[in-house]
Design an enzyme around this catalytic site. Structure first.
Site, PDB file in Angstrom:
ATOM      1  N   LYS A  53       1.037  -1.033   0.391  1.00  0.00           N
ATOM      2  CA  LYS A  53       0.385   0.099   0.066  1.00  0.00           C
ATOM      3  C   LYS A  53       0.685   1.879   0.112  1.00  0.00           C
ATOM      4  CE  LYS A  53      -3.214  -2.727   2.077  1.00  0.00           C
ATOM      5  NZ  LYS A  53      -4.911  -2.984   3.195  1.00  0.00           N
ATOM      6  N   GLN A  97      -4.474  -0.795   9.599  1.00  0.00           N
ATOM      7  CA  GLN A  97      -4.726  -2.884   9.649  1.00  0.00           C
ATOM      8  C   GLN A  97      -5.275  -4.263   9.688  1.00  0.00           C
ATOM      9  OE1 GLN A  97      -3.416  -3.640   6.022  1.00  0.00           O
ATOM     10  NE2 GLN A  97      -3.577  -5.582   6.628  1.00  0.00           N
ATOM     11  N   ASP A 120     -10.920   2.364   3.629  1.00  0.00           N
ATOM     12  CA  ASP A 120     -11.601   1.553   3.828  1.00  0.00           C
ATOM     13  C   ASP A 120     -12.995   1.088   3.373  1.00  0.00           C
ATOM     14  OD1 ASP A 120      -9.213  -1.227   3.496  1.00  0.00           O
ATOM     15  OD2 ASP A 120      -9.053  -0.904   5.662  1.00  0.00           O
TER      16      ASP A 120
END
Ligand code: NAD
Length: 303
Positions: A53, A97, A120
């Site tokens: 990422k 994460q 997200d």
């Protein structure tokens, strides 16, 4: 032989588009979008995902900030960090994460992220907007699958889509996005009866389960489109023998390297029956990261 749905190539196109827009905004005087990535602890798979990422941020001109607190971080401190990032006007997107270490409550942490910075797309506000078919930040993986299907001209209207898996991250939002595009959607899960029979009715089969090689070739309707979201690392040679019967290359990698990545679908078998299949790796995964960059850009735009 089915067509290979190449996620890498589509991902590159999305990254190029994001890079162009970021550069265009910079030349008009705007600061670059900024993504804050929080990785708690040292889970090796999470470290790999975070590296990917951060690298994609660098490729697109997005600024990235990394926070890597130790696994023992108390929940309250994680939430305090999220609060600080929520309040920071220089930060456009926040990504925590997953998975978090066992003592931490992932839902509480994710719900703490300001919906406008929830790149997200896991916050209930964004999930609710998706449920209502309204614009918002949408989960990257199912959005990536939808992009892939659109890029390959798969006409979703009226076809029967079976989604294996009902997680908030993939299965449920995937089903909603397919429904929005007028597919007839069935969600299947670990308690579904006669999974092979149900899958055989699918014109479009999306597997998001996390069980290596669960979907056999005989489960796939001839001519179906198969999207494999699962990412599984396997080391067991007996399992490899069973699921890689039609994939001698994977079997050789497993033998030579002691481990190999595979999806939830037996790729080699699927290629013999389906009309189009995504590979693992190189299918949905790269598109998911590209989708995250697109979401970060979206979160940085005014309004
Ligand atoms: P999850 O564990 O939260 O959910 C798995 C779902 O599969 C559950 O709803 C469960 O009911 C269902 N399931 C479990 N066993 C089953 C069985 N035998 N038959 C039918 N259904 C069964 O997982 P998740 O977060 O949704 O992820 C699923 C997979 O997708 C994992 O392999 C994960 O690594 C992968 N993933 C990939 C990406 C990507 O970028 N490609 C992103 C997210 C997740």
């Amino acid at each position: 032989m089915a067509q290979l749905l190449d996620g890498k190539a589509h991902a590159q196109r999305i990254l190029d588009e994001v890079r162009t827009q970021v550069a265009g905004r910079a030349s008009a005087g705007a600061r670059p979008p900024c993504l804050a990535v929080v990785l708690v602890g040292e889970d090796p798979a999470s470290q790999v995902y975070v590296r990917g990422k951060v690298k994609a941020c660098a490729e697109t001109g997005i600024r990235s900030l990394e926070f890597r607190p130790p696994a023992e971080l108390p929940q309250a401190e994680l939430e305090a960090l999220i609060d600080r990032l929520n309040a920071d006007p220089e930060v456009d997107g926040i990504l925590v994460q997953l998975p978090l270490p066992g003592h931490q409550d992932a839902k509480r942490a994710l719900h703490r992220i300001a919906p406008g910075k929830d790149v997200d797309g896991f916050h209930p506000v964004n999930q609710g907007l998706l449920l209502e078919g309204l614009p918002g930040l949408r989960p990257c993986t199912p959005s990536a699958c939808m992009r892939m299907l659109a890029a390959h001209g798969v006409a979703l209207k009226g076809l029967h889509a079976v989604v294996l898996g009902r997680s908030e991250i993939v299965g449920k939002p995937m089903a909603l996005m397919l429904l929005e595009q007028h597919a007839t959607v069935t969600i299947a899960h670990s308690r579904t009866r006669d999974l092979p029979g149900l899958c055989r009715q699918a014109d479009l089969l999306v597997a998001a389960v996390g069980r290596p090689g669960l979907v056999e070739g005989s489960w796939i309707k001839p001519g179906a489109v198969v999207v494999d979201v699962g990412i599984n690392r396997i080391e067991d040679p007996d399992l490899g023998q069973r699921i890689f019967r039609a994939e001698p290359r994977k079997l050789a990698t497993l033998r030579d390297k002691g481990a190999v990545l595979c999806g939830d679908v037996r790729f080699g078998e699927a290629m013999e029956v389906a009309s189009a299949v995504t590979p693992v790796p190189g299918g949905v995964g790269p598109l998911t990261i590209a989708g995250l960059m697109a979401n970060t850009l979206q979160a940085s735009l005014p309004g």
